[in-house]
Structure formats: structure tokens, C-alpha cells
Write an enzyme that holds these catalytic residues in place. Structure first.
Site, PDB file in Angstrom:
ATOM      1  N   HIS A 255       0.839  -0.966   0.056  1.00 47.40           N
ATOM      2  CA  HIS A 255      -0.003  -0.102  -0.093  1.00 47.40           C
ATOM      3  C   HIS A 255       0.915   1.341  -0.003  1.00 47.40           C
ATOM      4  O   HIS A 255       1.447   1.766   0.863  1.00 47.40           O
ATOM      5  CB  HIS A 255      -0.896   0.079   1.205  1.00 47.40           C
ATOM      6  CG  HIS A 255      -1.810   1.063   1.427  1.00 47.40           C
ATOM      7  ND1 HIS A 255      -3.063   0.850   1.523  1.00 47.40           N
ATOM      8  CD2 HIS A 255      -1.587   2.424   1.849  1.00 47.40           C
ATOM      9  CE1 HIS A 255      -3.735   2.030   1.979  1.00 47.40           C
ATOM     10  NE2 HIS A 255      -2.876   2.997   2.146  1.00 47.40           N
TER      11      HIS A 255
ATOM     12  N   HIS B  13       1.550   5.285  -0.825  1.00 44.88           N
ATOM     13  CA  HIS B  13       1.147   6.741  -1.069  1.00 44.88           C
ATOM     14  C   HIS B  13       2.213   7.405  -1.797  1.00 44.88           C
ATOM     15  O   HIS B  13       3.276   6.589  -1.848  1.00 44.88           O
ATOM     16  CB  HIS B  13       0.977   7.414   0.495  1.00 44.88           C
ATOM     17  CG  HIS B  13      -0.566   7.193   0.853  1.00 44.88           C
ATOM     18  ND1 HIS B  13      -1.519   7.817   0.894  1.00 44.88           N
ATOM     19  CD2 HIS B  13      -0.901   6.025   1.853  1.00 44.88           C
ATOM     20  CE1 HIS B  13      -2.571   7.085   1.497  1.00 44.88           C
ATOM     21  NE2 HIS B  13      -2.171   6.031   2.157  1.00 44.88           N
TER      22      HIS B  13
ATOM     23  N   CYS C  99      -4.433   9.912   4.888  1.00 44.31           N
ATOM     24  CA  CYS C  99      -4.874   9.795   6.097  1.00 44.31           C
ATOM     25  C   CYS C  99      -5.232  11.203   7.109  1.00 44.31           C
ATOM     26  O   CYS C  99      -4.021  11.885   7.173  1.00 44.31           O
ATOM     27  CB  CYS C  99      -4.129   8.827   6.988  1.00 44.31           C
ATOM     28  SG  CYS C  99      -4.513   8.413   8.690  1.00 44.31           S
TER      29      CYS C  99
HETATM   30  P1  HMG Z   1     -11.965   7.341  21.200  1.00 42.84           P
HETATM   31  O1  HMG Z   1     -12.503   8.773  21.285  1.00 42.84           O
HETATM   32  O2  HMG Z   1     -10.658   7.003  21.924  1.00 42.84           O
HETATM   33  O3  HMG Z   1     -13.167   6.285  21.227  1.00 42.84           O
HETATM   34  O4  HMG Z   1     -11.471   7.304  19.631  1.00 42.84           O
HETATM   35  P2  HMG Z   1     -13.839   5.766  22.454  1.00 42.84           P
HETATM   36  O5  HMG Z   1     -13.826   4.295  22.822  1.00 42.84           O
HETATM   37  O6  HMG Z   1     -13.111   6.557  23.858  1.00 42.84           O
HETATM   38  O7  HMG Z   1     -15.282   6.400  22.158  1.00 42.84           O
HETATM   39  C1  HMG Z   1     -15.726   7.762  22.164  1.00 42.84           C
HETATM   40  C2  HMG Z   1     -16.901   7.847  21.081  1.00 42.84           C
HETATM   41  O8  HMG Z   1     -16.433   7.288  20.052  1.00 42.84           O
HETATM   42  C3  HMG Z   1     -18.185   7.075  21.698  1.00 42.84           C
HETATM   43  O9  HMG Z   1     -19.122   7.873  21.402  1.00 42.84           O
HETATM   44  C4  HMG Z   1     -18.055   5.825  21.070  1.00 42.84           C
HETATM   45  O10 HMG Z   1     -19.267   5.134  21.016  1.00 42.84           O
HETATM   46  C5  HMG Z   1     -17.559   6.335  19.962  1.00 42.84           C
HETATM   47  P3  HMG Z   1     -19.857   8.917  22.357  1.00 42.84           P
HETATM   48  O11 HMG Z   1     -20.237   8.274  23.419  1.00 42.84           O
HETATM   49  O12 HMG Z   1     -18.822  10.068  22.786  1.00 42.84           O
HETATM   50  O13 HMG Z   1     -21.079   9.250  21.666  1.00 42.84           O
HETATM   51  N1  HMG Z   1     -16.837   5.368  19.066  1.00 42.84           N
HETATM   52  C6  HMG Z   1     -17.072   4.862  17.705  1.00 42.84           C
HETATM   53  N2  HMG Z   1     -18.254   5.199  16.951  1.00 42.84           N
HETATM   54  C7  HMG Z   1     -18.234   4.761  15.444  1.00 42.84           C
HETATM   55  N3  HMG Z   1     -17.545   3.871  15.284  1.00 42.84           N
HETATM   56  C8  HMG Z   1     -16.577   3.305  15.914  1.00 42.84           C
HETATM   57  C9  HMG Z   1     -16.442   3.852  17.316  1.00 42.84           C
HETATM   58  N4  HMG Z   1     -15.870   3.624  18.147  1.00 42.84           N
HETATM   59  C10 HMG Z   1     -15.752   4.658  19.323  1.00 42.84           C
HETATM   60  N5  HMG Z   1     -16.148   2.122  15.683  1.00 42.84           N
HETATM   61  C11 HMG Z   1     -11.575   5.741  17.557  1.00 42.84           C
HETATM   62  C12 HMG Z   1     -10.905   6.007  19.096  1.00 42.84           C
HETATM   63  C13 HMG Z   1     -10.828   4.366  17.173  1.00 42.84           C
HETATM   64  C14 HMG Z   1     -12.975   5.512  17.749  1.00 42.84           C
HETATM   65  C15 HMG Z   1     -11.179   6.898  16.861  1.00 42.84           C
HETATM   66  O14 HMG Z   1      -9.828   7.222  17.127  1.00 42.84           O
HETATM   67  C16 HMG Z   1     -11.557   6.810  15.400  1.00 42.84           C
HETATM   68  O15 HMG Z   1     -12.374   6.656  14.819  1.00 42.84           O
HETATM   69  N6  HMG Z   1     -10.227   6.615  14.661  1.00 42.84           N
HETATM   70  C17 HMG Z   1     -10.292   6.368  13.281  1.00 42.84           C
HETATM   71  C18 HMG Z   1      -9.011   7.038  12.568  1.00 42.84           C
HETATM   72  C19 HMG Z   1      -9.091   6.677  10.894  1.00 42.84           C
HETATM   73  O16 HMG Z   1     -10.146   6.215  10.406  1.00 42.84           O
HETATM   74  N7  HMG Z   1      -8.179   6.985  10.293  1.00 42.84           N
HETATM   75  C20 HMG Z   1      -7.961   6.467   8.840  1.00 42.84           C
HETATM   76  C21 HMG Z   1      -7.928   5.410   8.645  1.00 42.84           C
HETATM   77  S1  HMG Z   1      -6.545   4.304   8.654  1.00 42.84           S
HETATM   78  C22 HMG Z   1      -5.621   4.993   7.473  1.00 42.84           C
HETATM   79  O17 HMG Z   1      -5.938   5.793   6.689  1.00 42.84           O
HETATM   80  C23 HMG Z   1      -4.329   4.164   7.216  1.00 42.84           C
HETATM   81  C24 HMG Z   1      -4.190   3.149   5.904  1.00 42.84           C
HETATM   82  O18 HMG Z   1      -4.713   3.432   4.804  1.00 42.84           O
HETATM   83  C25 HMG Z   1      -3.017   2.515   5.823  1.00 42.84           C
HETATM   84  C26 HMG Z   1      -1.960   3.589   5.714  1.00 42.84           C
HETATM   85  O19 HMG Z   1      -1.898   4.149   4.515  1.00 42.84           O
HETATM   86  O20 HMG Z   1      -1.102   3.602   6.400  1.00 42.84           O
HETATM   87  C27 HMG Z   1      -5.249   2.148   6.395  1.00 42.84           C
HETATM   88 MG    MG Z   2      -3.365   4.824   3.534  1.00 47.37          MG
END
Ligand code: HMG
Ligand code: MG
Length: 302
Positions: free
Chosen positions: A206, A208, A239
């Protein structure tokens, strides 16, 4: 030269491509984009993510997208934690992608946990997913460089990949998150992964394309026996928690290069173009890939 006859493209445009887009792309436009990509011959695709809508608002319509796009092909949905997997269980999706950074600094910024904490959380979740018959892909971020800590030690990448293989994942997508890897580093890492894990998991690269080295890195990976590549139509991507990174390598550029080399992908470039033209109306970024240059067209719209 060690070249395969066929390569599998895993299209990540609807997920990696759109997650960083400032405009909220209409759900219908996402669905059309995915369907056009599938019509062009894409057989493996990342549809969307079940992540926190507070962290990544663009992905808040994940369930609608999944419900509209599932078919008998491989349709990945990203899920970082138990809540993401529980949301997936409410759909008919059967292909999941978890994601963890080799660098704990990056992992903290991306999913608010250290790498060790994420792995401890994921261990029982992955066992459950496998027991329920899901296809599990693990995306390994910052496998070459971290935007916060710099160079990443390949030994740490191999150790994390081995841990995932021990957890029973089907595929490892090993990522150059910020587009810093060079072809020599790519060859060396993937050659070693292939040697150590190639008979246990599918290995996918993967890249970029921040510094324009992604096509060269893919060529280096082909030499190491890698035949699966994540790419993004139109070169969209990035990201939100990896500052300085640009889009993924463009699907059309990879497909064009491979076809010119006599390597099959099953993907039709005209069909891809249609998909890219459609989504280009909804994104703020000019799509300036080597194969199609829609920049001029975009300028006339804004
Ligand atoms: P957090 O704030 O630590 O989560 O975030 P939490 O467990 O304390 O929960 C806080 C709130 O989030 C709660 O809601 C949970 O219900 C909700 P509230 O009570 O405040 O209303 N929550 C969720 N809601 C929906 N779906 C979920 C979920 N989990 C908790 N799954 C968390 C931790 C992981 C949720 C947050 O950090 C997050 O969503 N991160 C996502 C980051 C992301 O999407 N990054 C991009 C993708 S990775 C990427 O691009 C790399 C890749 O392409 C490879 C590369 O290039 O390297 C794959
Ligand atoms: Mg990526």
C-alpha cells in the site's frame, strides 16, 4: 526479471481516497463511484470505514454505502475496535480490515491507543471474526516512516506482521503511510516478509505517492514476488492523522504500467476513467494523475 502474469488490484479510493476529503461527498455519489469501479473490473475494494464520525465525519454514512454496494466480490470495511466490528455485524459484510501502526506515536494519533494496546484489544476480536468466517485483512501503517518519529525499523514491522499472522489474519496490507519509502527499502522489506510470511498470509503493498516513488516501489515489490497492490482511483487519498502525506498511488497509473508490461489486472481503463470523472465532481482536489489529467476540466468548474 521476476514478473507475474497477473496482479490483483485492491481499490481503496472510496475509503482512503475519500476519508480526507473536506467536502461531505453525497452518499449517492459514493455508491455510484463504487459501482463504476466494480463495472471497470475491480474485484476487491475498501468500501468505507466504521470509525468514529467525530474523528472522520466523511465516513458517517458507512452503513448506507455498505448496504447498497455488497455483492459476491471482496468488499472490505475498516474497523479499528470492538464498536466498529459490532457495527459490521449489523450488515451482511463479510470482509473486514483492521488497522494498526507500527509506530505507537502514529497509532495514538490515529486510534487513540498505543500499538500494544491495539494489539491486545484486537487479539480476541480477530479470533472471533475468524471463528465466524470473516475474511480478515490487517493494514499495517507506518511500515517505513512515521510522520512523528521518522524512520521505522523493519524488524518492528516484521514483528508486528508476524503477530498478526499468529492471530490468524488472511491478509497483511503493509503501508507506506506518508509516501517516503524508496524502491530499495520496498524490495528489502517485502522480500523479507515474503520469505518469512508468504506461505501464511496474502501480502499486499500500500503506497502513498507523496514523492512520486510509488510506481517504482511497486516495480520493486514485483521483483520481490508481491502480486497484490492497494491503489486509489484518481490518486485520491491520505490519512487525516498523517500530516504531510498525499494520495495513494493512482489505480489508472498502476494498471497502465502493468498492462504495458504484459501483466494482466482484469481492469478496463475506460471504465476506470468513467468512475474517476464521476467522483471528480465531488472532491476539492484536482485529479492530476499521469494517465488522465482532469485538472483542466476541474478548473473550468470552479
Ligand atoms: P476514542 O475517542 O478513543 O473512542 O476514539 P472511545 O472508545 O473513547 O469512544 C468515544 C466515542 O466514539 C463514543 O461515542 C464511542 O461510541 C464512539 P460517544 O459516547 O462519545 O457518543 N466510537 C465509535 N463510533 C463509531 N464507530 C466506532 C467507534 N468507536 C468508538 N468504531 C477511535 C477511538 C478508534 C473510535 C477513533 O480514534 C477513530 O475513529 N479513529 C479512526 C481514525 C481513522 O479512520 N483513520 C484513517 C484510517 S487508517 C488509514 O488511513 C491508514 C491506511 O490507509 C494505511 C496507511 O496508509 O497507513 C489503512
Ligand atoms: Mg493509506
Amino acid at each position: 526479471m521476476n514478473l507475474p502474469e497477473k496482479v490483483t488490484i485492491i481499490e481503496v479510493g472510496p475509503r482512503d481516497g475519500l476519508q480526507n476529503e473536506k467536502n461531505q461527498v453525497p452518499t449517492d455519489a459514493k455508491i455510484t463511484f463504487i459501482k463504476d469501479l466494480k463495472n471497470a473490473g475491480i474485484t476487491e475494494i475498501e468500501l468505507t470505514s466504521f470509525v468514529s464520525p467525530k474523528w472522520v465525519p466523511q465516513m458517517r454514512d458507512a452503513k448506507e454505502v455498505i448496504d447498497a454496494c455488497l455483492d459476491d466480490k471482496r468488499n472490505f470495511v475498516l474497523a479499528p475496535n470492538r464498536k466498529g466490528v459490532e457495527r459490521l455485524y449489523e450488515t451482511d459484510g463479510k470482509d473486514v480490515a483492521v488497522f494498526v501502526g507500527v509506530s505507537s506515536s502514529f497509532n495514538k494519533k490515529n486510534i487513540n491507543k498505543t500499538t500494544g494496546e491495539s494489539m491486545a484489544d484486537l487479539k480476541p476480536i480477530l479470533a472471533e471474526l475468524k471463528q465466524k468466517g470473516y475474511f480478515v485483512r490487517a493494514c499495517i501503517s507506518t511500515s517505513f516512516y512515521c510522520p512523528y518519529d521518522g524512520k521505522v525499523d523493519p524488524k518492528d514491522v516484521i514483528a508486528l506482521c508476524t503477530q498478526f499472522a499468529d492471530f490468524g489474519v488472511d491478509e497483511l496490507s503493509v503501508a507506506d503511510t506518508i509516501g517516503m519509502a524508496n524502491p530499495l527499502e520496498s524490495y528489502q522489506l517485502f522480500n523479507e516478509l515474503q520469505r518469512q510470511l508468504g506461505d501464511r498470509v496474502l501480502l499486499t503493498a500500500h503506497f502513498h505517492d507523496t514523492r512520486g516513488m510509488a510506481l517504482a516501489n511497486i516495480y520493486a515489490c514485483l521483483q520481490a514476488g508481491i502480486t497484490r497492490f492497494d491503489t486509489s482511483a484518481g490518486g485520491l487519498g491520505g490519512c487525516p492523522f498523517a500530516p504531510g502525506a498525499t494520495g495513494n498511488v493512482a489505480t489508472e497509473d498502476v494498471v497502465f504500467m502493468l498492462h504495458q508490461m504484459g501483466i494482466g489486472t482484469g481492469i478496463d481503463l475506460k471504465g476506470l476513467h468513467k468512475a474517476i470523472q464521476g467522483i471528480s465532481e465531488h472532491v476539492t482536489r484536482n485529479i492530476e494523475t499521469k494517465y488522465y489529467n482532469l485538472a483542466e476540466k476541474k478548473a473550468s468548474h470552479t
